[in-house]
Enzyme design. Structure first.
Site, mmCIF file in Angstrom:
data_model
loop_
_atom_site.group_PDB
_atom_site.id
_atom_site.type_symbol
_atom_site.label_atom_id
_atom_site.label_comp_id
_atom_site.label_asym_id
_atom_site.label_seq_id
_atom_site.Cartn_x
_atom_site.Cartn_y
_atom_site.Cartn_z
ATOM 1 C CG HIS A 145 -0.234 -0.154 2.564
ATOM 2 N ND1 HIS A 145 0.646 0.574 3.045
ATOM 3 C CD2 HIS A 145 -0.525 -1.156 3.203
ATOM 4 C CE1 HIS A 145 0.595 0.611 4.206
ATOM 5 N NE2 HIS A 145 0.207 0.066 4.750
ATOM 6 C CG HIS B 56 4.566 -1.341 2.318
ATOM 7 N ND1 HIS B 56 2.640 -2.379 1.951
ATOM 8 C CD2 HIS B 56 3.710 -1.547 4.002
ATOM 9 C CE1 HIS B 56 2.133 -2.695 2.867
ATOM 10 N NE2 HIS B 56 3.371 -1.995 4.208
ATOM 11 C CB CYS C 121 0.512 -5.653 20.384
ATOM 12 S SG CYS C 121 -0.212 -5.009 18.923
ATOM 13 C CB CYS D 57 3.541 -4.109 17.514
ATOM 14 S SG CYS D 57 2.496 -2.968 17.288
ATOM 15 C CB CYS E 234 -1.323 -2.005 20.940
ATOM 16 S SG CYS E 234 -0.201 -1.310 19.718
ATOM 17 C CG HIS F 234 -1.819 -2.085 15.996
ATOM 18 N ND1 HIS F 234 -0.777 -2.610 16.576
ATOM 19 C CD2 HIS F 234 -1.563 -2.547 14.413
ATOM 20 C CE1 HIS F 234 0.202 -2.862 15.392
ATOM 21 N NE2 HIS F 234 -0.287 -2.962 13.963
ATOM 22 C CE LYS G 293 -0.628 2.888 11.461
ATOM 23 N NZ LYS G 293 0.170 2.569 13.371
ATOM 24 C CE LYS H 157 -5.403 -7.306 6.268
ATOM 25 N NZ LYS H 157 -5.880 -7.353 4.660
#
Ligand code: MSP
Length: 630
Positions: A20, A23, A128, A131, A145, A148, A297, A300
């Site tokens: 995405h 990346h 988590c 992570c 977390c 997330h 943020k 995925k």
């Protein structure tokens, strides 16, 4: 410029998500950096790859009803294809399921175990899965977390631990002695912040009974390695550690590029692992911020994914690449919107760059017969173009040292501005009408040709396709930074008219957003006295920053004569704050103050706008701040 050796890595991407924007942004930054270093003549090795073990991958495979290996194969291929389509010039692509990687992970584990750096123990903590790491009480936010915002799982089990705690003091000293080890500085400070708390030992394994999908520990096959211990080692396994030729050549020059979410593994786990294993440390960790969409943020696991290619396919790889490099201040978050993307494409690429290339080549063809003429005498205005180019080259080099792509591109665009102004002021179309001014015309055409030749080189790392087209139009050789030396353009070189490098994107303006039609169209005429009430002044921008929670607003601190004041300007989607510092703008100085998003604005900055393209009103000659505009 002395040639150097350079090894750059991207993170290896989890194969639980399609590639995405996040990346792509990271891989494009790494690619631009490696292309730049190759252009300088450096020896470069560029690594990317995929991270294929762990709970997340096993779960994704199970959900898809395939084996973890089949799942990893599909996604690794997707990443490889994606980078190929984007023109990424990585030298290798490492997959953590490859035997060459597994062997090195096992060798390093064995070495650490034999040296007493790994022990068997029990630990309970908040974990988590997103992570793939434990969080300390201090790091947890509202029981969740911090990254997330999902609930953590309490895990207590017997595992192998790496004695990371014993390296705490050593790492603090290393960071203090090497201020540039982690950059930008805010991330170095963040790591020093982690190290103010006692460092725990690192759990490096999972019982096989719970997790099958990993690399077995060589000294206990009932356990597999913990994801980070496996993943980080890719940076040396890909080079053939411990005795591969690539390892010998490139590891002493290693730099990593990562996102801010994986700072702790790279800034704390990895250096301590290297130290314990007797492997020299990497040279520098370069940390970028996050791409957000609408300020939130994007990843995925958060469920707000943007396919990197929706916009690349629609608008072209170079434009997409340019936007990502230009819009993000390295280390900070940046916001992505199609509107801002189109704004940049039209303003920077179609207008500033595309117009210069098309105007310059057209004039060389029309007035110079398609060949670079022998230049006549050189005047100050020609020398100013050379100086602007040389300044840009120096600034690009300094900015690239810091991974400051945005600054590098701003410097190139300063030069484009100078070159475009040169066309306007020299007006070759007027010179061409007067045979007596042929010599002057020839110098101007040569100067424009030389500008294009140099741009074809300088832009190569950032806009490889467009730079290739510019070079092809002026018949020049493969690009090398050293060839930028002004004056190398040979008279007689054939030049072809360049087609539009970047067609403008027309944005459909909906009826509601059009200004209401006024009877008689133009606004009513006003007497001079009314205009005289408006106090317009030149102001110099001293500081610029985004207004919190606003996409559009920048807070500017400006100097107006002896006075300093704060203004809020709706230009954030068109100008990076850093690029405004030092610029002279025009403001309405006697406007009643207004509060915008909690910030008081004492005056208004003037800007012109047209079809989503916005341009600040600036001066074409330098005058002191406070000067009256009328
Ligand atoms: N597999 C680990 C890295 C191991 S490196 C030894 C991992 N993978 S990841 O696929 O989740 O993320 C890889 C990189 O993508 C990280 O650097 C992360 O910061 C980056 N990005 C993911 N989403 C992003 C944005 N929205 N914006 C910018 N970068 C982001 O973590």
């Amino acid at each position: 410029m002395a040639e150097r050796t350079f090894y750059l890595t991207t993170p290896i991407y989890y194969v639980n998500s399609r590639p995405h924007l996040g990346h792509a942004g990271a891989t494009i930054m790494a690619d631009a950096m490696c292309r730049y270093r190759r252009l300088r003549g450096d020896r470069v090795y560029f690594l990317t790859g995929t991270d294929e073990h762990g709970d997340k991958i096993a779960q994704a495979a199970a959900a898809a009803g395939v084996t973890p290996q089949a799942h990893a194969d599909t996604y690794a291929t997707m990443f490889q294809d994606t980078w190929r389509r984007l023109g990424i010039t990585n030298d290798d692509f490492i997959r953590t399921t490859e035997p060459r990687h597994r062997q090195v992970v096992q060798a390093i584990l064995q070495k650490l175990y034999d040296a007493g750096e790994i022990y068997f123990g029990e630990y309970g903590g908040w974990y988590c899965y997103g992570c793939e790491r434990f969080y300390t009480e201090k790091e947890i936010v509202d029981g969740k977390c911090p990254d997330h915002q999902t609930p953590l799982s309490f895990i207590k089990e017997k595992n192998y631990f790496f004695k990371m705690s014993k390296y705490q003091d050593w790492l603090i000293k290393h960071l203090e002695a090497h201020p540039g080890f982690i950059q930008p500085e805010r991330y170095r400070n963040e790591v020093l912040g982690f190290l103010r708390e006692p460092l725990q030992d690192l759990s490096i394994s999972r019982p096989r009974a719970r997790l099958q999908w990993g690399i077995p520990l060589p000294f206990d096959d009932q356990y597999v390695t913990y994801v980070w211990f496996d993943a980080l080692i890719n940076y040396v396994s890909a080079l053939g550690y411990p005795d591969g030729a690539l390892y010998e050549e490139f590891w002493p020059h290693a730099e990593h590029l990562i996102g801010k979410d994986i700072l702790k593994p790279h800034g704390v786990y990895w250096p301590t692992m290297l130290k314990a294993a007797g492997i020299p440390l990497y040279q520098r960790l370069n940390v970028h911020g996050y791409w957000t969409i609408g300020g939130g943020k994007m990843s995925k696991s958060i469920g707000n994914v943007v396919e990197a290619f929706q916009l690349t396919d629609k608008y072209g790889h170079d434009a997409f690449r340019y936007f990502l490099l230009r819009e993000m201040t390295f280390g900070l978050d940046a916001n992505f919107s199609e509107e801002a993307f189109i704004g940049r494409l039209n303003a920077d690429l179609a207008n500033d760059l595309g117009n210069l290339v098309s105007r310059a080549t057209t004039m060389i063809v029309n007035f110079g017969g398609g060949r670079i003429p022998e230049p006549g005498p050189v005047m100050d205005e020609d020398r100013a173009v050379q100086a602007a180019l040389e300044r840009a080259v120096g600034e690009v080099d300094a900015a690239m040292e810091d991974f400051a792509f945005q600054r590098a591109l701003a410097a190139v665009w300063e030069f484009l501005g100078a070159a475009n102004r040169y066309v306007d002021t020299t007006a070759p179309w007027t010179l061409a009408k007067d045979p007596a001014r042929r010599g002057r015309l020839d110098t101007v055409l040569w100067t424009l040709g030389e500008s294009l030749r140099c741009l074809g080189i300088l832009l190569d790392p950032f806009l490889p396709e467009a730079a290739g087209k510019i070079r092809a139009g002026i018949g020049s050789a493969p690009p090398r930074l050293g060839d930028i030396a002004w004056g190398r353009l040979q008279p007689g070189t054939a030049v072809q008219k360049a087609a539009a490098l970047f067609p403008r994107i027309e944005v459909k303006v909906s009826d509601e957003s059009k200004p209401p039609a006024v009877a008689g169209s133009a606004p009513a005429k006003i007497p001079l006295d009314d205009f005289a009430k408006v106090d317009l002044r030149v102001a110099e921008v001293l500081e610029a920053e985004r207004v919190a929670k606003s996409k559009k607003l920048l807070k500017l601190t400006v100097k107006v004569g002896d006075e300093t004041r704060t203004l809020v300007a709706g230009v954030a989607e068109h100008y990076e704050p850093a690029t405004l510092i030092g610029r002279k703008v025009v403001i309405v100085a006697n406007l009643q103050p207004a509060t915008l998003m909690g910030v008081e604005s004492d005056g208004m900055v003037l800007a012109a706008s047209h079809e989503g393209h916005l341009s600040l009103v600036t001066l074409d000659k330098d005058l002191p701040s406070g000067s009256k505009v009328k």
